[in-house]
Motif scaffolding. Sequence first.
Motif, PDB file in Angstrom:
ATOM      1  N   GLU A  50      -6.902   4.789  -9.910  1.00  0.00           N
ATOM      2  CA  GLU A  50      -7.216   6.209  -9.773  1.00  0.00           C
ATOM      3  C   GLU A  50      -5.995   7.117  -9.761  1.00  0.00           C
ATOM      4  OE1 GLU A  50     -10.197   7.421  -9.969  1.00  0.00           O
ATOM      5  OE2 GLU A  50     -11.075   5.413 -10.108  1.00  0.00           O
ATOM      6  N   ILE A  51      -4.883   6.661  -9.176  1.00  0.00           N
ATOM      7  CA  ILE A  51      -3.712   7.542  -9.039  1.00  0.00           C
ATOM      8  C   ILE A  51      -3.192   8.020 -10.385  1.00  0.00           C
ATOM      9  CG2 ILE A  51      -1.270   7.581  -8.354  1.00  0.00           C
ATOM     10  CD1 ILE A  51      -2.069   6.120  -5.809  1.00  0.00           C
TER      11      ILE A  51
ATOM     12  N   LEU B 229       0.837  -1.206   0.000  1.00  0.00           N
ATOM     13  CA  LEU B 229       0.000   0.000   0.000  1.00  0.00           C
ATOM     14  C   LEU B 229       0.869   1.251   0.000  1.00  0.00           C
ATOM     15  CD1 LEU B 229      -2.720   1.405   0.116  1.00  0.00           C
ATOM     16  CD2 LEU B 229      -2.738   1.064   2.602  1.00  0.00           C
TER      17      LEU B 229
ATOM     18  N   ARG C 177      -7.954  -0.282  -6.262  1.00  0.00           N
ATOM     19  CA  ARG C 177      -8.638   0.960  -6.664  1.00  0.00           C
ATOM     20  C   ARG C 177      -7.646   2.107  -6.844  1.00  0.00           C
ATOM     21  NH1 ARG C 177     -13.951   2.826  -6.347  1.00  0.00           N
ATOM     22  NH2 ARG C 177     -14.007   4.765  -7.552  1.00  0.00           N
ATOM     23  N   LEU C 178      -6.658   2.193  -5.953  1.00  0.00           N
ATOM     24  CA  LEU C 178      -5.662   3.268  -6.047  1.00  0.00           C
ATOM     25  C   LEU C 178      -4.820   3.135  -7.316  1.00  0.00           C
ATOM     26  CD1 LEU C 178      -4.496   3.467  -2.318  1.00  0.00           C
ATOM     27  CD2 LEU C 178      -5.690   5.261  -3.592  1.00  0.00           C
ATOM     28  N   LYS C 179      -4.516   1.913  -7.704  1.00  0.00           N
ATOM     29  CA  LYS C 179      -3.754   1.697  -8.934  1.00  0.00           C
ATOM     30  C   LYS C 179      -4.508   2.225 -10.155  1.00  0.00           C
ATOM     31  CE  LYS C 179      -0.898  -2.277  -7.622  1.00  0.00           C
ATOM     32  NZ  LYS C 179      -0.634  -3.726  -7.824  1.00  0.00           N
TER      33      LYS C 179
ATOM     34  N   LEU D  65       1.034   4.316  -2.898  1.00  0.00           N
ATOM     35  CA  LEU D  65       0.779   5.709  -2.507  1.00  0.00           C
ATOM     36  C   LEU D  65       2.032   6.582  -2.577  1.00  0.00           C
ATOM     37  CD1 LEU D  65      -1.508   5.030   0.579  1.00  0.00           C
ATOM     38  CD2 LEU D  65      -2.199   6.178  -1.530  1.00  0.00           C
TER      39      LEU D  65
ATOM     40  N   LEU E 208      -8.330  -1.694  -1.657  1.00  0.00           N
ATOM     41  CA  LEU E 208      -7.861  -0.311  -1.667  1.00  0.00           C
ATOM     42  C   LEU E 208      -6.690  -0.149  -2.636  1.00  0.00           C
ATOM     43  CD1 LEU E 208      -8.224   2.476  -0.362  1.00  0.00           C
ATOM     44  CD2 LEU E 208      -6.684   1.752   1.468  1.00  0.00           C
ATOM     45  N   ILE E 209      -5.756  -1.102  -2.616  1.00  0.00           N
ATOM     46  CA  ILE E 209      -4.595  -1.055  -3.516  1.00  0.00           C
ATOM     47  C   ILE E 209      -5.053  -1.121  -4.973  1.00  0.00           C
ATOM     48  CG2 ILE E 209      -2.574  -2.371  -4.306  1.00  0.00           C
ATOM     49  CD1 ILE E 209      -2.128  -3.158  -1.355  1.00  0.00           C
TER      50      ILE E 209
END
Length: 349
Positions: A332-333, A236, A328-330, A240, A325-326
């Motif tokens: 969206e970031i 994570l 989704r972040l991959k 980030l 979470l990981i």
Amino acid sequence: MNFDDYRGIWIYIEVKDGQIAPVSLELLGAGRMLADKRKTELAGVLIGSGVKTLAPILFQYGADVVYVYDDPIFEHYRTEPYMRALLDCCHKHKPEVILYGATPSGKDLASAIATDLPTGLTADTTILDIEEDTGLLLASRPAFGGNIMATILCKKYRPQMATVRPKVMKSLPPDPSRTGRVIEEHIELHEEEMRTKVLQIVRETAKKVRIDEADIVVAGGKGMGSKEGFQLIHQLAEVLGGAVGASRDVVEAGWIDHHHQVGQTGVTVTPKIYFAIGISGAIQHVVGMQNSELIIAINKDPNAPIFQSCHYGIVGDAFEIVPLLIERLKEEIPKIKAAADVKEEIRHA
């Protein structure tokens, strides 16, 4: 002791490589609050070689007076010359309170001063206050392994002294219009009398984790189950672009190095975002991250104390939540970064 002889709040100003240590500016902010309550002056004690030019910066951050010991013998920190200079200043001007940063040199100097005066010293303070009428310093810190908060008092002696962890207090916004008095002091010291010599300064080149400087910290606790489970925290943090933090239990279990430990016996952090995953939320840990701008906690125990200290809390299994979470972040970031790049191009255009 006649307490009426002792007036003023002092901050020991730590200088490293010609720059004022951030913790000293933080303590000036705390000291300003104490001095205003006591209706007294806030002073900085500046010891070093070629440091007089730094005095105006201290006025900008709240000081009224700066006592300066500027001499080549103070070029590098050593206990003996610095102790003798600060003791000389104490005997001349009799401060009511002296605060030091809880850094290696700050703790070394404070303990030496406390032994010689003698007076009390509260270590690793996290909360400071002062009684307006009596001037009694209220220095609070976690005790008994972080299970309680203790307020330490020094009722019989002056000056009252405490070391304060970096990142715990807040510095004031600098005010370039503020000025004050510079008082140049001198003490006769000779190099041949010094019992220690600085022969060489060796700069450490190994890159260490500086979680205290990170904007995002992802911290994990024993709730991650094992060293293998703790790898989810690393994943994570990597997504980030943040640093990895840990609770004391994790460090003691050998899952990660001590440099990652957040808390009273580790590092104090103030990131923009702090993730506390599988961390129960004992006082010992909370004092090291409670000033983070945004705290997000994930824990399967709905009664975990960490939920009393966070802004957002998710009750659930970290091994179910964090992978989602990981993922989704991959997604969206990259979109966020692309949008930011477009805005930057428009701004330049």
